[in-house]
Design an enzyme around this catalytic site. Structure first.
Site, PDB file in Angstrom:
ATOM      1  N   LYS A   1       0.824  -1.219   0.000  1.00  0.00           N
ATOM      2  CA  LYS A   1       0.000   0.000   0.000  1.00  0.00           C
ATOM      3  C   LYS A   1       0.863   1.276   0.000  1.00  0.00           C
ATOM      4  O   LYS A   1       0.597   2.188  -0.761  1.00  0.00           O
ATOM      5  CB  LYS A   1      -0.922   0.034   1.230  1.00  0.00           C
ATOM      6  CG  LYS A   1      -1.931  -1.094   1.288  1.00  0.00           C
ATOM      7  CD  LYS A   1      -2.948  -0.877   2.406  1.00  0.00           C
ATOM      8  CE  LYS A   1      -2.363  -0.866   3.797  1.00  0.00           C
ATOM      9  NZ  LYS A   1      -1.782  -2.149   4.249  1.00  0.00           N
TER      10      LYS A   1
ATOM     11  N   ARG B   1      -9.383   1.229   9.086  1.00  0.00           N
ATOM     12  CA  ARG B   1      -8.955  -0.116   9.488  1.00  0.00           C
ATOM     13  C   ARG B   1      -9.979  -0.809  10.377  1.00  0.00           C
ATOM     14  O   ARG B   1      -9.769  -1.949  10.764  1.00  0.00           O
ATOM     15  CB  ARG B   1      -7.645  -0.013  10.273  1.00  0.00           C
ATOM     16  CG  ARG B   1      -6.395  -0.374   9.455  1.00  0.00           C
ATOM     17  CD  ARG B   1      -5.214  -0.100  10.373  1.00  0.00           C
ATOM     18  NE  ARG B   1      -4.018  -0.815  10.069  1.00  0.00           N
ATOM     19  CZ  ARG B   1      -2.967  -0.269   9.454  1.00  0.00           C
ATOM     20  NH1 ARG B   1      -3.024   0.943   8.980  1.00  0.00           N
ATOM     21  NH2 ARG B   1      -1.868  -0.968   9.302  1.00  0.00           N
TER      22      ARG B   1
ATOM     23  N   ARG C   1      11.221  -6.316   4.621  1.00  0.00           N
ATOM     24  CA  ARG C   1      10.956  -4.998   5.197  1.00  0.00           C
ATOM     25  C   ARG C   1      11.504  -4.910   6.619  1.00  0.00           C
ATOM     26  O   ARG C   1      11.995  -3.861   7.033  1.00  0.00           O
ATOM     27  CB  ARG C   1       9.440  -4.762   5.180  1.00  0.00           C
ATOM     28  CG  ARG C   1       9.083  -3.298   5.039  1.00  0.00           C
ATOM     29  CD  ARG C   1       7.623  -3.147   4.712  1.00  0.00           C
ATOM     30  NE  ARG C   1       6.823  -3.103   5.919  1.00  0.00           N
ATOM     31  CZ  ARG C   1       5.507  -2.911   5.924  1.00  0.00           C
ATOM     32  NH1 ARG C   1       4.854  -2.751   4.790  1.00  0.00           N
ATOM     33  NH2 ARG C   1       4.836  -2.853   7.038  1.00  0.00           N
TER      34      ARG C   1
ATOM     35  N   ARG D   1      11.596   0.251  10.994  1.00  0.00           N
ATOM     36  CA  ARG D   1      10.412   0.344  11.854  1.00  0.00           C
ATOM     37  C   ARG D   1      10.457  -0.770  12.893  1.00  0.00           C
ATOM     38  O   ARG D   1      10.616  -1.939  12.551  1.00  0.00           O
ATOM     39  CB  ARG D   1       9.137   0.189  11.005  1.00  0.00           C
ATOM     40  CG  ARG D   1       8.739   1.457  10.307  1.00  0.00           C
ATOM     41  CD  ARG D   1       7.602   1.224   9.347  1.00  0.00           C
ATOM     42  NE  ARG D   1       6.478   0.493   9.917  1.00  0.00           N
ATOM     43  CZ  ARG D   1       5.331   0.298   9.273  1.00  0.00           C
ATOM     44  NH1 ARG D   1       5.176   0.784   8.052  1.00  0.00           N
ATOM     45  NH2 ARG D   1       4.365  -0.376   9.835  1.00  0.00           N
TER      46      ARG D   1
ATOM     47  N   ARG E   1      -0.058  -8.338  13.873  1.00  0.00           N
ATOM     48  CA  ARG E   1      -0.651  -7.365  12.931  1.00  0.00           C
ATOM     49  C   ARG E   1      -1.488  -8.073  11.869  1.00  0.00           C
ATOM     50  O   ARG E   1      -2.526  -7.575  11.443  1.00  0.00           O
ATOM     51  CB  ARG E   1       0.450  -6.506  12.290  1.00  0.00           C
ATOM     52  CG  ARG E   1       1.030  -5.518  13.280  1.00  0.00           C
ATOM     53  CD  ARG E   1       2.235  -4.810  12.739  1.00  0.00           C
ATOM     54  NE  ARG E   1       1.911  -3.981  11.602  1.00  0.00           N
ATOM     55  CZ  ARG E   1       2.807  -3.529  10.737  1.00  0.00           C
ATOM     56  NH1 ARG E   1       4.071  -3.831  10.892  1.00  0.00           N
ATOM     57  NH2 ARG E   1       2.434  -2.774   9.738  1.00  0.00           N
TER      58      ARG E   1
HETATM   59  P1  AMP Z   1       0.927   1.123   8.807  1.00  0.00           P
HETATM   60  O1  AMP Z   1       2.114   1.978   8.516  1.00  0.00           O
HETATM   61  O2  AMP Z   1      -0.301   1.572   8.067  1.00  0.00           O
HETATM   62  O3  AMP Z   1       1.204  -0.338   8.633  1.00  0.00           O
HETATM   63  O4  AMP Z   1       0.585   1.342  10.346  1.00  0.00           O
HETATM   64  C1  AMP Z   1       1.498   0.992  11.383  1.00  0.00           C
HETATM   65  C2  AMP Z   1       0.755   0.860  12.706  1.00  0.00           C
HETATM   66  O5  AMP Z   1       0.132   2.097  13.044  1.00  0.00           O
HETATM   67  C3  AMP Z   1      -0.382  -0.166  12.701  1.00  0.00           C
HETATM   68  O6  AMP Z   1       0.068  -1.478  12.973  1.00  0.00           O
HETATM   69  C4  AMP Z   1      -1.276   0.373  13.815  1.00  0.00           C
HETATM   70  O7  AMP Z   1      -0.760   0.066  15.085  1.00  0.00           O
HETATM   71  C5  AMP Z   1      -1.152   1.889  13.628  1.00  0.00           C
HETATM   72  N1  AMP Z   1      -2.186   2.392  12.674  1.00  0.00           N
HETATM   73  C6  AMP Z   1      -1.986   2.899  11.432  1.00  0.00           C
HETATM   74  N2  AMP Z   1      -3.153   3.254  10.861  1.00  0.00           N
HETATM   75  C7  AMP Z   1      -4.117   2.950  11.770  1.00  0.00           C
HETATM   76  C8  AMP Z   1      -5.525   3.061  11.769  1.00  0.00           C
HETATM   77  N3  AMP Z   1      -6.199   3.529  10.696  1.00  0.00           N
HETATM   78  N4  AMP Z   1      -6.201   2.641  12.876  1.00  0.00           N
HETATM   79  C9  AMP Z   1      -5.547   2.171  13.960  1.00  0.00           C
HETATM   80  N5  AMP Z   1      -4.223   2.033  14.022  1.00  0.00           N
HETATM   81  C10 AMP Z   1      -3.496   2.424  12.943  1.00  0.00           C
END
Ligand code: AMP
Length: 193
Positions: free
Chosen positions: A14, A89, A128, A134, A146
């Protein structure tokens, strides 16, 4: 306005594809993951709260994320459209997004779901974990959590958009450019109608 959601499990590409799409379509990129990481980097109270959830592979509470998205809208009043990446989400987030869009007299046009098979997802996440820097990527247990959270809390959002006839499944396997090519032809077909 033209508003798109890019949907898919962690590791489906994404983030990578979003950067290319916003350039191609002139949309504003709204990645809640990036916004949360920025808050953490700046050691804000929101960032500190979010970190405790992210580091366990849990979702950050809906009200925190929705509030952040709302502020981002206010800061981008002239946007000709948004690309949502990693948001919504949960069902509560999807419903809140519909409300926020309605207030702006617009709506989500399409939701693109990147389909990637499980083996390829794991391969990408392992890679990754070594390169992204990260903390939530480097730990295999957090990765597993996750994926679990994605299946239990995020997948129902896909059903929500299917019922609204907005969800399109796209093949997320292959090279970055091949996948981007598929996304572009889908978007171009939809926007030329
Ligand atoms: P991502 O970079 O989108 O994979 O997000 C990394 C982490 O941030 C996720 O595993 C969640 O802990 C948190 N996170 C990101 N977007 C959301 C969201 N829309 N709702 C809740 N937690 C989020």
């Amino acid at each position: 306005m033209y508003n798109l959601v890019l949907f898919g499990p962690p590791g489906s590409g994404k983030g990578t594809q979003s950067e290319k799409i916003v350039e191609h379509c002139g949309l504003v990129h709204l990645s809640t993951g990036n916004l949360l990481r920025e808050e953490i980097k700046n050691k804000t109270p929101l960032g500190m709260e979010a970190k405790s959830f992210i580091d366990k592979g849990h979702l950050v509470p809906d009200e925190v994320v929705i509030g952040m998205v709302d502020s981002y809208f206010d800061a981008h009043k002239d946007a000709k459209g948004f690309l949502f990446d990693g948001f919504p989400r949960t069902l509560a987030q999807a419903k809140a997004l519909d409300k926020l869009m309605a207030l702006k007299k617009t709506a989500i046009a399409q939701v693109l779901m990147l389909d990637v098979d499980q083996e390829e997802l794991i391969k990408r996440l392992v890679h990754r974990g070594k390169t992204s820097g990260r903390s939530d990527d480097a730990d295999e247990n957090i990765q597993r959590k996750r994926q679990e959270v994605y299946r239990s809390e995020t997948l129902p959002v896909a059903d929500y958009y299917t019922k609204e006839k907005k969800l399109a499944n796209l093949d997320g396997m292959g090279s970055i450019d091949e996948i981007f090519g598929r996304i572009c032809s889908y978007i171009d077909k939809k926007t030329k109608k």
